[in-house]
Design an enzyme around this catalytic site. Structure first.
Site, short mmCIF file in Angstrom:
data_model
loop_
_atom_site.label_atom_id
_atom_site.label_comp_id
_atom_site.label_asym_id
_atom_site.label_seq_id
_atom_site.Cartn_x
_atom_site.Cartn_y
_atom_site.Cartn_z
N ILE A 37 9.73 30.50 58.58
CA ILE A 37 9.14 29.63 59.61
C ILE A 37 7.66 29.98 59.75
O ILE A 37 7.30 31.15 59.80
CB ILE A 37 9.82 29.82 60.97
CG1 ILE A 37 11.34 29.77 60.86
CG2 ILE A 37 9.33 28.77 61.97
CD1 ILE A 37 12.05 30.11 62.15
N GLY A 39 4.02 29.72 62.01
CA GLY A 39 3.55 29.56 63.39
C GLY A 39 4.52 30.05 64.43
O GLY A 39 4.89 29.33 65.36
N ILE A 44 7.36 26.61 70.07
CA ILE A 44 8.52 26.15 69.30
C ILE A 44 8.82 27.10 68.14
O ILE A 44 9.98 27.37 67.84
CB ILE A 44 8.29 24.71 68.79
CG1 ILE A 44 8.21 23.74 69.96
CG2 ILE A 44 9.40 24.29 67.83
CD1 ILE A 44 7.76 22.33 69.57
N GLY A 45 7.79 27.61 67.49
CA GLY A 45 8.01 28.51 66.37
C GLY A 45 8.71 29.78 66.77
O GLY A 45 9.65 30.23 66.11
N TYR A 181 -5.54 14.65 65.86
CA TYR A 181 -4.16 15.12 65.85
C TYR A 181 -3.22 14.02 65.36
O TYR A 181 -2.33 14.27 64.54
CB TYR A 181 -3.77 15.56 67.27
CG TYR A 181 -2.40 16.19 67.37
CD1 TYR A 181 -2.20 17.51 66.94
CD2 TYR A 181 -1.32 15.50 67.90
CE1 TYR A 181 -0.95 18.11 67.04
CE2 TYR A 181 -0.08 16.08 68.01
CZ TYR A 181 0.11 17.38 67.58
OH TYR A 181 1.35 17.96 67.67
#
Length: 317
Positions: A37, A39, A44-45, A181
């Site tokens: 994974i 980040g 969330i990571g 973004y």
């Protein structure tokens, strides 16, 4: 500047795309499988790293600066699980290559990748931005996904693995004052939608988990900016920006959003699903928001069509 999106009213907040069902057995385990994974220092990571370890994954939790792993280690300890922290900077191809090679040497395999690393938007709008700022956002949010996915694919092909990316409703519906973004997240959606049928033909399932508003991350925190600061930063757009902030502040985003741990649960269920869809809304609000624009909300129709272009069956086993 990735404020919470607007649009359809929130409904029940249930994790629509990630709810257990025929393709998402609630008791599925990942024992023996290796997951990387990106980040994972926060948000969330971090939550996904802990949730994946609890689900039985050997979890390689990466971040640009492993010195920021204190919160992750504390959360893992509290959950009674172990995570393996490694350095990986998604904007540094050498760092990515080194990390994947270390995973191969240590574990001999990689069964799943979660692309989660990302940065928010920091410019009010195009005229107030620069090419350098736009490119910096794309370097992390789009090219970082491509770089890590490319490096991981040989191992994922060998394992018949999973490639899951944390996207955004901003990758489907453009949001004012979030141009950079949105551009990056739209690029991620198109890139992975095109890659998915090709990867599937070689045994790798590709999915995008799509959260809406996640208040306990830096993406969910919209700073309390006064009008003078807005005017100074936004030039002729200051009145429009001020109006937008007032609108955002009055929407009651708490009822529309979900905590990072719930998004993490959707990510893990997507990883464990036998036949995950391409696009997985993280809750009912996100699903309704996407449905306002998409005729193919989970991407299945497009993926079935693309498989026929590759001489593959429309509905793989």
């Amino acid at each position: 500047m990735s404020a919470a999106p607007g649009g359809a009213a929130p409904t029940d907040g249930a994790p629509t795309g990630g709810a257990p069902g025929p393709d998402r057995p609630a008791g599925a385990r990942a024992d023996g499988r290796v997951l990387l994974i990106t980040g994972t220092s926060s948000g969330i990571g971090l939550a996904t790293a802990v949730a994946a370890a609890r689900a039985g994954y050997t979890t390689v939790a990466t971040m640009r600066d492993p010195g920021r792993a204190e919160a992750l280690r504390a959360a893992a300890d509290a959950a009674g699980v172990a995570v393996e922290v490694r350095r990986l900077d998604v904007t540094d191809p050498g760092s990515v290559t080194d990390c994947l090679e270390e995973v191969r040497r240590t574990h001999g395999r990689l069964d799943a990748l979660v692309n989660n690393a990302g940065v928010a938007n920091h410019d009010p709008t195009l005229e107030m931005s620069t090419d350098a700022a736009l490119r910096a956002n794309l370097e992390v949010n789009f090219f970082g996904v491509a770089t890590v996915s490319r490096a991981a694919l040989p191992l994922l092909r060998a394992a018949g693995g999973r490639l899951v990316t944390v996207g955004s409703v901003h990758g489907v519906v453009g949001q004012p004052f979030n141009e950079a973004y949105c551009a990056a997240k739209f690029a991620v959606e198109g890139f992975l939608e095109a890659l998915a049928p090709v990867a599937a033909a070689h045994g790798v399932r590709v999915s995008v988990v799509v959260p809406g508003f996640v208040p306990d991350t830096r993406f969910g925190i919209f700073p309390d900016v006064n009008r003078a600061t807005i005017r100074a930063a936004s030039g002729p757009y200051a009145p429009t920006f001020a109006g937008y902030l007032e609108w955002v502040g009055g929407q009651g985003w708490e009822s529309a959003g979900q905590p990072a741990r719930e998004v993490a649960g959707v990510v893990v269920r997507t990883l464990l699903a036998e036949r995950p869809p391409f696009r997985v809304p993280a809750n009912r609000w996100a699903a309704d928001y996407l449905a306002a624009k998409l005729a193919d909300p989970d991407g299945s129709a497009v993926q079935d069509l693309a498989r026929t272009w590759l001489g593959q069956p429309e509905h793989p086993c």
